[in-house]
Design an enzyme around this catalytic site. Structure first.
Site, mmCIF file in Angstrom:
data_model
loop_
_atom_site.group_PDB
_atom_site.id
_atom_site.type_symbol
_atom_site.label_atom_id
_atom_site.label_comp_id
_atom_site.label_asym_id
_atom_site.label_seq_id
_atom_site.Cartn_x
_atom_site.Cartn_y
_atom_site.Cartn_z
ATOM 1 N N GLU A 44 0.875 -1.270 0.054
ATOM 2 C CA GLU A 44 -0.058 0.092 -0.054
ATOM 3 C C GLU A 44 0.867 1.354 0.062
ATOM 4 O O GLU A 44 1.882 1.289 0.725
ATOM 5 C CB GLU A 44 -0.884 -0.029 1.333
ATOM 6 C CG GLU A 44 -2.096 1.332 1.201
ATOM 7 C CD GLU A 44 -2.679 1.482 2.576
ATOM 8 O OE1 GLU A 44 -2.315 0.823 3.492
ATOM 9 O OE2 GLU A 44 -3.656 2.074 2.172
ATOM 10 N N GLU A 69 4.721 4.982 4.030
ATOM 11 C CA GLU A 69 3.776 6.246 4.329
ATOM 12 C C GLU A 69 4.877 7.340 4.531
ATOM 13 O O GLU A 69 5.848 6.837 5.154
ATOM 14 C CB GLU A 69 2.995 6.264 5.494
ATOM 15 C CG GLU A 69 2.531 7.512 6.134
ATOM 16 C CD GLU A 69 1.805 8.385 5.244
ATOM 17 O OE1 GLU A 69 0.952 7.899 4.382
ATOM 18 O OE2 GLU A 69 2.121 9.286 5.091
ATOM 19 N N ASP A 119 -2.808 12.025 -2.437
ATOM 20 C CA ASP A 119 -2.774 13.735 -2.206
ATOM 21 C C ASP A 119 -3.231 14.127 -3.800
ATOM 22 O O ASP A 119 -2.430 13.906 -4.623
ATOM 23 C CB ASP A 119 -1.571 14.121 -1.788
ATOM 24 C CG ASP A 119 -1.480 13.778 -0.321
ATOM 25 O OD1 ASP A 119 -2.408 13.926 0.370
ATOM 26 O OD2 ASP A 119 -0.262 13.444 0.072
ATOM 27 N N LYS A 123 -3.157 22.119 -7.953
ATOM 28 C CA LYS A 123 -2.630 23.280 -8.919
ATOM 29 C C LYS A 123 -1.891 22.570 -10.292
ATOM 30 O O LYS A 123 -0.942 21.759 -9.858
ATOM 31 C CB LYS A 123 -1.451 24.155 -8.325
ATOM 32 C CG LYS A 123 -2.322 24.971 -7.424
ATOM 33 C CD LYS A 123 -1.147 26.034 -6.904
ATOM 34 C CE LYS A 123 -2.109 27.042 -5.964
ATOM 35 N NZ LYS A 123 -1.053 27.726 -4.908
ATOM 36 N N ASP A 155 -11.363 10.537 -4.572
ATOM 37 C CA ASP A 155 -12.616 11.142 -4.881
ATOM 38 C C ASP A 155 -12.339 12.439 -5.733
ATOM 39 O O ASP A 155 -13.382 13.315 -5.823
ATOM 40 C CB ASP A 155 -13.314 11.667 -3.516
ATOM 41 C CG ASP A 155 -12.162 12.366 -2.544
ATOM 42 O OD1 ASP A 155 -10.992 12.599 -3.193
ATOM 43 O OD2 ASP A 155 -12.606 12.576 -1.514
ATOM 44 N N THR A 193 -10.638 2.822 4.006
ATOM 45 C CA THR A 193 -9.731 3.802 4.515
ATOM 46 C C THR A 193 -10.544 4.950 5.182
ATOM 47 O O THR A 193 -11.636 5.268 4.899
ATOM 48 C CB THR A 193 -8.913 4.492 3.439
ATOM 49 O OG1 THR A 193 -9.511 5.514 2.781
ATOM 50 C CG2 THR A 193 -8.172 3.439 2.524
ATOM 51 N N HIS A 194 -9.707 5.823 5.939
ATOM 52 C CA HIS A 194 -10.285 7.189 6.487
ATOM 53 C C HIS A 194 -10.567 7.939 5.615
ATOM 54 O O HIS A 194 -11.763 8.569 5.845
ATOM 55 C CB HIS A 194 -9.258 7.441 7.464
ATOM 56 C CG HIS A 194 -8.938 6.894 8.791
ATOM 57 N ND1 HIS A 194 -7.880 6.063 8.765
ATOM 58 C CD2 HIS A 194 -9.437 6.856 9.830
ATOM 59 C CE1 HIS A 194 -7.918 5.357 10.009
ATOM 60 N NE2 HIS A 194 -8.874 5.830 10.705
ATOM 61 N N PHE A 195 -9.950 8.141 4.517
ATOM 62 C CA PHE A 195 -10.302 9.235 3.611
ATOM 63 C C PHE A 195 -11.603 8.616 3.024
ATOM 64 O O PHE A 195 -12.604 9.399 2.380
ATOM 65 C CB PHE A 195 -9.343 9.581 2.495
ATOM 66 C CG PHE A 195 -8.487 10.476 3.007
ATOM 67 C CD1 PHE A 195 -7.565 10.575 4.132
ATOM 68 C CD2 PHE A 195 -8.415 11.832 2.234
ATOM 69 C CE1 PHE A 195 -7.009 11.626 4.670
ATOM 70 C CE2 PHE A 195 -7.694 12.945 2.765
ATOM 71 C CZ PHE A 195 -6.911 12.508 3.813
ATOM 72 N N GLU A 196 -11.885 7.432 2.578
ATOM 73 C CA GLU A 196 -13.285 6.879 1.903
ATOM 74 C C GLU A 196 -14.586 7.267 3.015
ATOM 75 O O GLU A 196 -15.312 7.719 2.724
ATOM 76 C CB GLU A 196 -13.207 5.412 1.713
ATOM 77 C CG GLU A 196 -14.240 5.012 0.762
ATOM 78 C CD GLU A 196 -14.862 3.718 1.184
ATOM 79 O OE1 GLU A 196 -14.558 2.954 1.989
ATOM 80 O OE2 GLU A 196 -15.800 3.457 0.125
#
Ligand SMILES: C[S@@+](CC[C@H](N)C(=O)[O-])C[C@H]1O[C@@H](n2cnc3c(N)ncnc32)[C@H](O)[C@@H]1O
Length: 216
Positions: A44, A69, A119, A123, A155, A193-196
């Site tokens: 991952e 990470e 991430d 820009k 997303d 995941t936390h972001f999901e």
């Protein structure tokens, strides 16, 4: 959106079997060198707070999981989760996944690569910082075994579309994108995941695909 604060791992929690820093890496990253066995290895990139790696490793004891990470405190937080559970099939590296994938992972050695909510670097002039770029896609393709999987969820529609187009152009051996379903969430840890979780709770659409590398 700001990130929530992290629970500190207890001072007496031993992370030595669950967290490696880049000064102490083996010559190659493999199940043999990391876990002392030959179970299929899943990688991952960008584990964040480690919900995926912790759940996946506990649900699939016959696979090994390696999370990389870049933010040291998140790598430590994820490793602490694994250490508390005394996981024997998952560990974290605190470092930048891109050179590690390029230099320390052998061809056709991975069962799967997971990239969840990388991430976005909105820009245009920062796009080259995206973790999914031309060279990382070629590298992860090289590292997957034939039949191995690449999971990519985000997303950010623009990131999703650009990556799907880029893969079709430079890495057709990954095959076609296969849509993946969300799992129903009945409690707070039912998300991949936390972001999901954050996106779904805020009713933000999530784009989920899997690729399965062809033989040739
Ligand atoms: C938006 S967060 C998503 C975290 C987690 N995957 C999730 O879905 O909850 C992206 C994560 O990727 C990490 N990251 C960014 N670039 C990286 C790199 N080159 N190598 C390893 N991790 C990276 C960030 O530090 C961050 O924790």
């Amino acid at each position: 959106m700001p990130r929530s604060s992290l629970r500190r791992p207890g001072q007496d929690l031993d992370l030595s079997r669950h967290l490696i820093d880049t000064d102490n890496l083996p010559e190659t990253l493999s199940s043999g060198s990391l876990f002392g066995n030959h179970l299929p290895l899943e990688l991952e990139i960008g584990s964040g707070k480690g919900l995926f790696i912790d759940n996946a490793a506990s649900m699939n004891p016959n696979h090994n999981y390696l999370g990389i990470e870049i933010i040291a405190k998140y790598a430590k937080h994820s490793a602490a989760k694994l250490a508390r559970r005394q996981s024997t099939n998952a560990m974290m590296i605190s470092g930048n996944a891109e050179p590690l994938l390029a230099n320390l992972v052998s061809a056709e050695s991975l069962e799967a690569v997971h990239v969840y909510f990388p991430d976005p670097w909105w820009k245009k002039r920062h796009r080259k910082r995206r973790v999914l770029n031309e060279s990382s896609i070629l590298n992860l393709t090289r590292c997957l075994r034939p039949g191995g999987r690449f999971h990519f969820w985000t997303d950010v529609l623009d990131y999703f579309e650009n990556t799907v187009e880029l893969i079709a152009e430079i890495s057709p051996i990954l095959g076609v994108p296969i849509p993946e379903d969300k799992i129903p969430a009945t409690h707070d840890l039912d998300y991949r995941t936390h972001f999901e979780r954050r996106s779904r709770q805020n009713l933000i659409p999530v784009y989920r695909v899997r690729y399965e590398k062809r033989d040739r």
